[in-house]
Design a protein around this motif. Sequence first.
Motif, PDB file in Angstrom:
ATOM      1  N   LEU A 270       0.821  -1.213   0.000  1.00 52.71           N
ATOM      2  CA  LEU A 270       0.000   0.000   0.000  1.00 52.71           C
ATOM      3  C   LEU A 270       0.856   1.265   0.000  1.00 52.71           C
ATOM      4  N   GLY A 271       2.176   1.093  -0.019  1.00 50.45           N
ATOM      5  CA  GLY A 271       3.073   2.242  -0.058  1.00 50.45           C
ATOM      6  C   GLY A 271       3.451   2.791   1.294  1.00 50.45           C
ATOM      7  N   ILE A 272       3.160   2.039   2.358  1.00 54.32           N
ATOM      8  CA  ILE A 272       3.491   2.490   3.712  1.00 54.32           C
ATOM      9  C   ILE A 272       4.883   1.988   4.068  1.00 54.32           C
ATOM     10  N   ARG A 273       5.771   2.916   4.369  1.00 59.87           N
ATOM     11  CA  ARG A 273       7.158   2.543   4.654  1.00 59.87           C
ATOM     12  C   ARG A 273       7.274   1.756   5.956  1.00 59.87           C
ATOM     13  N   PRO A 274       8.238   0.866   6.054  1.00 61.62           N
ATOM     14  CA  PRO A 274       8.378   0.006   7.244  1.00 61.62           C
ATOM     15  C   PRO A 274       8.465   0.777   8.553  1.00 61.62           C
ATOM     16  N   GLU A 275       9.171   1.924   8.530  1.00 63.17           N
ATOM     17  CA  GLU A 275       9.349   2.665   9.786  1.00 63.17           C
ATOM     18  C   GLU A 275       8.052   3.291  10.288  1.00 63.17           C
ATOM     19  N   ILE A 276       7.067   3.411   9.418  1.00 65.35           N
ATOM     20  CA  ILE A 276       5.782   3.994   9.824  1.00 65.35           C
ATOM     21  C   ILE A 276       4.802   2.905  10.257  1.00 65.35           C
ATOM     22  N   GLN A 277       5.030   1.690   9.850  1.00 62.33           N
ATOM     23  CA  GLN A 277       4.117   0.603  10.176  1.00 62.33           C
ATOM     24  C   GLN A 277       4.103   0.344  11.682  1.00 62.33           C
ATOM     25  N   CYS A 278       2.918   0.260  12.224  1.00 63.87           N
ATOM     26  CA  CYS A 278       2.763   0.156  13.674  1.00 63.87           C
ATOM     27  C   CYS A 278       1.948  -1.090  14.018  1.00 63.87           C
ATOM     28  N   PRO A 279       2.477  -2.008  14.788  1.00 59.60           N
ATOM     29  CA  PRO A 279       1.709  -3.203  15.183  1.00 59.60           C
ATOM     30  C   PRO A 279       0.554  -2.820  16.109  1.00 59.60           C
ATOM     31  N   LEU A 280      -0.588  -3.480  15.941  1.00 60.36           N
ATOM     32  CA  LEU A 280      -1.776  -3.138  16.716  1.00 60.36           C
ATOM     33  C   LEU A 280      -2.413  -4.389  17.353  1.00 60.36           C
ATOM     34  N   PRO A 281      -1.645  -5.193  18.066  1.00 55.63           N
ATOM     35  CA  PRO A 281      -2.202  -6.452  18.609  1.00 55.63           C
ATOM     36  C   PRO A 281      -3.340  -6.217  19.602  1.00 55.63           C
ATOM     37  N   GLU A 282      -3.193  -5.220  20.489  1.00 57.56           N
ATOM     38  CA  GLU A 282      -4.229  -4.982  21.493  1.00 57.56           C
ATOM     39  C   GLU A 282      -5.517  -4.493  20.844  1.00 57.56           C
ATOM     40  N   ALA A 283      -5.389  -3.594  19.847  1.00 56.71           N
ATOM     41  CA  ALA A 283      -6.570  -3.084  19.158  1.00 56.71           C
ATOM     42  C   ALA A 283      -7.298  -4.201  18.423  1.00 56.71           C
ATOM     43  N   ILE A 284      -6.533  -5.095  17.789  1.00 52.35           N
ATOM     44  CA  ILE A 284      -7.126  -6.220  17.065  1.00 52.35           C
ATOM     45  C   ILE A 284      -7.857  -7.149  18.032  1.00 52.35           C
ATOM     46  N   GLU A 285      -7.238  -7.416  19.172  1.00 56.97           N
ATOM     47  CA  GLU A 285      -7.876  -8.286  20.168  1.00 56.97           C
ATOM     48  C   GLU A 285      -9.150  -7.660  20.718  1.00 56.97           C
ATOM     49  N   THR A 286      -9.102  -6.344  20.978  1.00 60.06           N
ATOM     50  CA  THR A 286     -10.279  -5.644  21.494  1.00 60.06           C
ATOM     51  C   THR A 286     -11.410  -5.657  20.479  1.00 60.06           C
ATOM     52  N   PHE A 287     -11.086  -5.363  19.227  1.00 66.83           N
ATOM     53  CA  PHE A 287     -12.111  -5.343  18.182  1.00 66.83           C
ATOM     54  C   PHE A 287     -12.701  -6.734  17.969  1.00 66.83           C
ATOM     55  N   GLY A 288     -11.921  -7.754  18.262  1.00 67.38           N
ATOM     56  CA  GLY A 288     -12.405  -9.121  18.119  1.00 67.38           C
ATOM     57  C   GLY A 288     -13.524  -9.469  19.087  1.00 67.38           C
ATOM     58  N   GLN A 289     -13.706  -8.637  20.132  1.00 68.86           N
ATOM     59  CA  GLN A 289     -14.778  -8.867  21.094  1.00 68.86           C
ATOM     60  C   GLN A 289     -16.120  -8.340  20.606  1.00 68.86           C
ATOM     61  N   MET A 290     -16.143  -7.655  19.466  1.00 66.82           N
ATOM     62  CA  MET A 290     -17.373  -7.040  18.961  1.00 66.82           C
ATOM     63  C   MET A 290     -18.492  -8.070  18.794  1.00 66.82           C
ATOM     64  N   GLY A 291     -18.144  -9.253  18.321  1.00 66.45           N
ATOM     65  CA  GLY A 291     -19.164 -10.272  18.091  1.00 66.45           C
ATOM     66  C   GLY A 291     -19.834 -10.763  19.356  1.00 66.45           C
ATOM     67  N   LEU A 292     -19.227 -10.516  20.519  1.00 64.51           N
ATOM     68  CA  LEU A 292     -19.798 -10.944  21.790  1.00 64.51           C
ATOM     69  C   LEU A 292     -20.745  -9.904  22.377  1.00 64.51           C
TER      70      LEU A 292
END
Length: 333
Positions: A270-292
Motif C-alpha cells: 500500500l506504499g506504507i514505509r516500514p518505519e511507519i508501520q505500527c503493530p496493533l495487537p491490542e486493538a485487534i484483540e479488542t475489536f475481536g470482542q465485537m461479536g460478543l
Amino acid sequence: VENKMGDNQQEDLSYNPFFKLLKQQQPKLYQQAEKNCYLICIPKSASCVGLKYSKDLFESHVLMPSPYFQGEYITVNKRSVEIEENRIRTKSGFHHKREVTILFEELFYNREYKSFRVVCISAPLDGTSDMSLSPSSGIQIPPGRTYEEATRFLESFEINSIVLAKIADQLKEFCSSYVLVRGFEHHAARRVETLVNQSTDSLLCANPDFRMFHRKNSPELADLTQLIEVHLIGGLHSTLYSSLLTLYSPEDVALHERILEHANITLGELGIRPEIQCPLPEAIETFGQMGLCRTPIEKLLCLQKTISAINIAVSKHTQSKGGFLNFFNLNSS
C-alpha cells in the motif's frame, strides 16, 4: 496524553451532564475549543452531583498547550495545569490544588475534519459540590454497560422482581410474535423504544430509590435509564440480530468477499514505509470482542476501546522514534 483507560471506567459521554451543559450553556466556548482543537476535560458523571456550574468552571476545563513548557496546558481563563501520563495536576490560578486521573479519552472531529481530544477525568479540576444535594442512598450504579451487569444490577433489588417478570413476558411475546421486515426497521425501533420507556416508568414507580433519582434529576437517572435499555435490548438480541443477519445476508456476503480479496495485501504494497508501520495487537484483540456484544451501547464502547488502543499504540510507536514531530521530520526526506 497516553490513555490509561480501565475497562470498568468508561461511560457514554453523550449522557454526561457536564458535557451536555458545556454545549448547551456555553456553545461559543465549545465551538472555540472545537475549531482550535483544544483539549476538553469532562469530569465523570458521578463526580458532577451538586456541582455549581458557571462559565468560569467550564473555561477551567478547556485546555490549550503551553507555548513554553512541554506537558503544561493553559486553560481558557488563563490558569495552568500539568499533564503527566494519565494524571492532571492543577498549578496556578485554581482555588485548590487538585490531582485527577484521566479515565479515558475520545477523539472528536470538527467541521474541517481536524481531530480534537475529549478526556473523561475522575473529578472536576475546580468548583465545589453541595453534597447535600446528592441523591445517593447507598446505591452504587455499576460503571459497566454489558447485558450481564445491567441485569445483575436490576435483579439485585427484590422490589423490582414483579416488574422484571412482566418485562420478561413482554420480551418473550415480542420475540415469538414480531416479524422484522426489510424497509420497516424503523417500526421495530419504535416498538423497542416504547418497551424501554414503559419499562423505565414501571421500574421508577416500583422502586423508591430509583424514583429519588428521577425526582432530583440526578446524573444517576441517565445511567439507570441506560442500564434498563441495555437489559431490554440484550434480551431481544437473539431475535433482532438473527433477523437482521437474514435480511442483510447479501450485503454481508458481498462485504466478506471484498475483504477476502484484500486479505493478503501487505502494508508495504500500500506504499506504507516500514518505519511507519505500527503493530496493533491490542486493538485487534479488542475489536475481536465485537461479536460478543449484545447491544448497540456495548458495540459502541467496544469500538471506542479499539480506537483508544490504536491511539495508544501509535503514540508509543512515535515516541519510540523520538516523538511525533521528530519522527516525521526525520522520515520526510
